[in-house]
Every structure is written in C-alpha cells, then in structure tokens.
Design an enzyme around this catalytic site. Structure first.
Site, PDB file in Angstrom:
ATOM      1  N   SER A 119      32.696  43.271  44.672  1.00 51.11           N
ATOM      2  CA  SER A 119      33.060  42.533  45.878  1.00 51.11           C
ATOM      3  C   SER A 119      33.538  43.546  46.903  1.00 51.11           C
ATOM      4  CB  SER A 119      34.184  41.532  45.566  1.00 51.11           C
ATOM      5  OG  SER A 119      34.754  41.002  46.750  1.00 51.11           O
ATOM      6  N   TYR A 132      42.104  39.338  41.438  1.00 51.34           N
ATOM      7  CA  TYR A 132      40.708  39.476  41.836  1.00 51.34           C
ATOM      8  C   TYR A 132      40.398  40.919  42.209  1.00 51.34           C
ATOM      9  CZ  TYR A 132      36.264  37.972  43.930  1.00 51.34           C
ATOM     10  OH  TYR A 132      34.937  37.799  44.215  1.00 51.34           O
TER      11      TYR A 132
END
Length: 264
Positions: A119, A132
């Site tokens: 990401s 995350y």
C-alpha cells in the site's frame, strides 16, 4: 477479468463463497478454465491446501497475487492485541503463506511471478493506522528481499511489490474501527464515505498497472496519482512528510469540534 480476457486460466480464492460464485458467473463466457476456492488466508494449512489444489486442477502455476486485506482504525494506545493480530494475520501472514506455498510451484513451472499487494501506507505512516502500516511496511520489506534473492539465484521467477493509493474497493466497509480518540473523529459510515470520495483509482486501472509492471518485471509499482504524490513527498522529506499529515489531522479535529459546538 483482465486476465480472463487475455486467455489466462484462473484459480480464484476468497473467504466469501458468495463473492466467488458471483465472479465465476461473470467469467463464464470467457474460454478459460476457472476454479474457485474458499480460503481463509490467515490459516496456513488452508493456503497450502489451496496451492496444492491449484496445481492438481490446473497442472501448473505461473502467477500468484496475494491481495487479501483488511483495515483497522485505532490509536496505538487504545488498540487491542486482538485487533492487531487479526489484521496482521491477514495482511502480513496471508502474504507470507501465499508466497511460500506457491513459490516452489512457480519455480517448477519454469517461469513465474509473485505479486504482493502492499500500500502507499507501506511507504508512509499515518495516524490511527499503525497496525495497517506495520503490515504493509512488512509486506514491502518481505517482497523486496524475496526479489533480491530470486535475482541473485538468476531464477526465472520474479516478484513485484504493489503500492496502491485509494482504490475503489470495499476495504473501508470491511474494516474495524476501534478507539481513535479525537485524532480521527467520526463514525465508520463517515470514514467510509470519506474513503469513497477520495479513492480515485478503479480496480480495472489497478489491474492494468499491475500487469504492465509484471510484463516489465518492475520491482515496485505505484497505483494512482495520490500514491505517486505521497511517494514523492516521502522521498523529498523522509521524516518531514509527517508534519503536513499532523497538520491535516489537527485541522480535522478543529472542524469536528466546531461542528459539535454548533450543533449544541
């Protein structure tokens, strides 16, 4: 869908059996073989069984995309270990299991590629996204190390790490929202609505960019202008990029406070 259009046989996995059925229906008009597998990527035995089934049903594997992911909004101070482990088991260990389960089969095929989805949050840190961030930074390091090893071996298998920005998926809806204090105020619905508003890239655009990167044997691919801009900011200011983020969240705090006061 894009791979089916190019004539690739597909082995699809998801934890949601209904989603798999829907995708299989969408693909039934393509002259390719499609198999579906219900897999929980956080369970190593299921991932290894999936890899074995793929080879048994398709003969060989040439491409593996480790794409399963969930989100968690919670401060470090408030975050429960249960939530942290839930996310890491899917976002990081799922990638590790998928890579290791399929890598021997990719090598046997004589020509293969590992695609691991990190990401833009694997490049920059963001408040309330520590779990995350931790998973996506880990995927990045894991994949870059794998790529180096494969290149040193002069293997015909390679690896690419993908860093999407905002892509129009259901990840926000499937996320857990814990205690974010006053750092990121708002309900899950409000945060999901914000994500939908700022997510500019479509899944089709992401798929095209990823497959182009595989054909070019790229080590890293950024998805979306937002990812490109944030990556450039981190390169220019490796630590300083954090200050604008802090300012943005403080501004949101102020707006939320003013909104709460005006509604009283």
């Amino acid at each position: 869908m894009l791979l089916a259009k190019k004539g690739c046989h597909l082995a699809l996995s998801d934890i949601d059996e209904n989603s798999l059925k829907d995708i299989a229906i969408d693909l039934r008009d393509y002259p390719v073989r499609v198999t579906t597998h219900v897999v929980n990527v956080s369970r190593r035995d299921e991932v290894y069984r999936y890899a074995d089934q793929c080879v048994k049903e398709h003969g060989q594997v040439n491409l593996i995309m480790n794409n399963a992911g969930v989100g968690l909004g919670e401060t470090v101070d408030a975050m429960s270990y249960e939530n942290f482990e839930w996310l890491m088991n899917i976002n990081f260990w799922g990638v590790v299991y998928g890579t290791k389960a399929f890598l021997p089969y990719l090598k046997q095929s004589g020509d293969g590629h590992v695609i691991n989805i990190s990401s833009i949050f694997g490049i920059i840190g963001v408040p309330t996204q520590s779990a995350y961030n931790a998973a996506k930074f880990a995927v990045r390091g894991f994949t870059e190390s794998l790529r180096e090893e494969l290149d040193i071996e002069r293997s015909r298998v390679s690896a690419t790490c993908v860093h999407p920005g905002g892509v129009k998926t259901n990840i926000a809806r499937n996320s857990r929202m814990g205690d974010m204090g006053n750092i990121a105020p708002g309900s899950k619905e409000e945060i999901t609505e914000l994500f939908d508003r700022i997510a500019r890239s479509t899944p089709e655009q992401a798929a095209n960019a990823i497959l182009h990167a595989v054909r070019k044997n790229r080590r890293r691919v950024l998805i979306g202008n937002d990812a490109t801009i944030l990556d450039a900011g981190q390169r220019l200011m490796p630590a300083g990029y954090q200050w604008p983020l802090e300012a943005f969240f403080r501004m949101r705090q102020g707006r939320q406070k003013m909104s709460s006061q005006s509604s009283q």
